[in-house]
Design a protein around this motif. Structure first.
Motif, PDB file in Angstrom:
ATOM      1  N   GLU A 169       0.691  -1.211  -0.057  1.00 22.45           N
ATOM      2  CA  GLU A 169       0.071  -0.153  -0.034  1.00 22.45           C
ATOM      3  C   GLU A 169       0.730   1.381   0.062  1.00 22.45           C
ATOM      4  O   GLU A 169       0.570   2.250  -0.553  1.00 22.45           O
ATOM      5  N   ARG A 198       1.900   1.818  -3.247  1.00 26.81           N
ATOM      6  CA  ARG A 198       0.820   2.557  -3.975  1.00 26.81           C
ATOM      7  C   ARG A 198       0.749   3.966  -4.061  1.00 26.81           C
ATOM      8  O   ARG A 198       0.409   4.685  -4.931  1.00 26.81           O
ATOM      9  N   ILE A 255       2.194  -3.314  -9.160  1.00 28.11           N
ATOM     10  CA  ILE A 255       1.760  -3.289  -7.812  1.00 28.11           C
ATOM     11  C   ILE A 255       0.352  -4.421  -7.651  1.00 28.11           C
ATOM     12  O   ILE A 255       0.511  -4.967  -6.498  1.00 28.11           O
TER      13      ILE A 255
END
Ligand SMILES: [Zn+2]
Length: 256
Positions: free
Chosen positions: A152, A155, A172
Motif C-alpha cells: 500500500e 501504491r 503493484i
C-alpha cells in the motif's frame, strides 16, 4: 530450435550437433497411466540432451518424458497425446540464473521456492511472498508491519509519482495477488471449511513475477551502475597528466 540454457541463462539457437534425442519402449503389461482404449502395453521413455553453445558454460540440460508406447516395425513409438510425465531431469528446478546484482537472501528464497514447487506449491508460494517482502524492504526502503502495508505504501508513492527508479506502477496489483496466494501457504486459509489449495501453475506465475522484478529492479540498476562506471573510467583515462594524481571522481556518488 531455440533454447534457453538454465545454467548460464543465455538464449541460443541449437544446432543438430548440440542436440540429441533418446527413446526406448519397454513392455510393462497394462498400466493405469496408459491411454485407453489403445491396446498398447508399452511404456515409452524418451528425452532430449542439449549442450550449451556458450563456451564459458557448455553444460548439459536433460529433459525426460513418459508416454504410452508401441513397437512399429522394430522401432519404439509413442502414442500421440499419451504423455503423462514431462520434466527437466537436469539441472534440478532451481529457477533462472541471475547476476550477483540480486542480493543473496532473496535469490536463495527464489531458488528454494523453485526447488519445492512440485512437492509443495503452497510452501513455494510462501517463499515467493517472503522474497517479495525482502525486495520491497531492501530495494524500495519500505518497512511496515505487514506486507500489505508495504505494498500500500508503494501504491501511495505511485499515486504521487514518487516510485523508486525501476519500480513500475503496473506491477503493484500483481504484488498484491502474490501476497494473497502466499498467505494461503503461510496460514492455510479456509473459506467455508475448504482449505484453499495452491497449484504448481499458480506458484510458477508468482515466481515469474519475482523474476520480472529481479530483472527490472536489481539487474537493471546494477547494469546501469556498470555502464556509468565504464564511462567514468574512460573519462578518467583521458584526463590531462597534470591532474591525474587525483584519482577520485567527483561523479562517484552519482549512482544511488
Ligand atoms: Zn549455458
Amino acid at each position: 530450435m531455440s533454447f534457453y540454457c538454465p545454467h548460464c541463462g543465455i538464449a541460443q539457437i541449437i544446432t543438430d550437433k548440440a542436440f540429441s534425442r533418446f527413446a526406448n519402449t519397454v513392455h510393462v503389461g497394462k498400466f493405469a497411466e496408459m491411454v485407453p482404449p489403445d491396446k498398447a502395453e508399452h511404456l515409452h521413455v524418451s528425452g532430449t540432451v542439449v549442450s550449451c553453445a556458450n563456451p564459458a558454460c557448455m553444460r548439459l540440460t536433460v529433459d525426460v518424458a513418459l508416454s504410452s508406447g508401441r513397437y512399429v516395425g522394430g522401432y519404439a513409438k509413442f502414442i500421440e497425446d499419451s504423455t503423462f510425465v514431462s520434466k527437466r531431469l537436469y539441472p534440478g528446478a532451481v529457477g533462472k540464473p541471475f547476476p550477483d546484482h540480486v542480493p543473496a537472501p532473496m535469490f536463495e528464497d527464489y531458488q528454494e521456492a523453485w526447488s519445492i514447487i512440485e512437492l509443495s506449491p503452497k510452501s513455494s508460494a510462501t517463499l515467493a511472498r517472503r522474497c517479495l517482502q525482502g525486495m520491497i524492504r531492501d530495494f524500495c526502503g519500505i518497512k511496515k508491519r505487514t506486507l500489505y502495508d508495504e505494498i500500500e505504501a508503494l501504491r501511495l508513492l505511485a499515486n504521487e509519482d514518487r516510485l523508486p527508479r525501476g519500480v513500475d506502477a503496473d506491477t503493484i496489483e500483481a504484488m498484491l495477488a502474490l501476497k494473497d496466494v502466499g498467505n494461503i501457504g503461510a496460514h492455510m486459509s479456509e473459506i467455508d471449511g475448504v482449505v484453499l489449495e495452491v497449484d504448481p501453475g499458480e506458484a510458477q506465475k508468482l515466481l515469474s513475477l519475482i523474476e520480472m522484478l529481479f530483472a527490472d529492479w536489481y539487474v537493471a540498476r546494477g547494469k546501469r551502475a556498470e555502464r556509468i562506471a565504464a564511462v567514468l573510467k574512460v573519462a578518467g583515462a583521458k584526463k590531462p597528466k597534470s591532474i591525474s594524481g587525483d584519482s577520485t571522481h567527483r561523479e562517484d556518488k552519482a549512482e544511488g
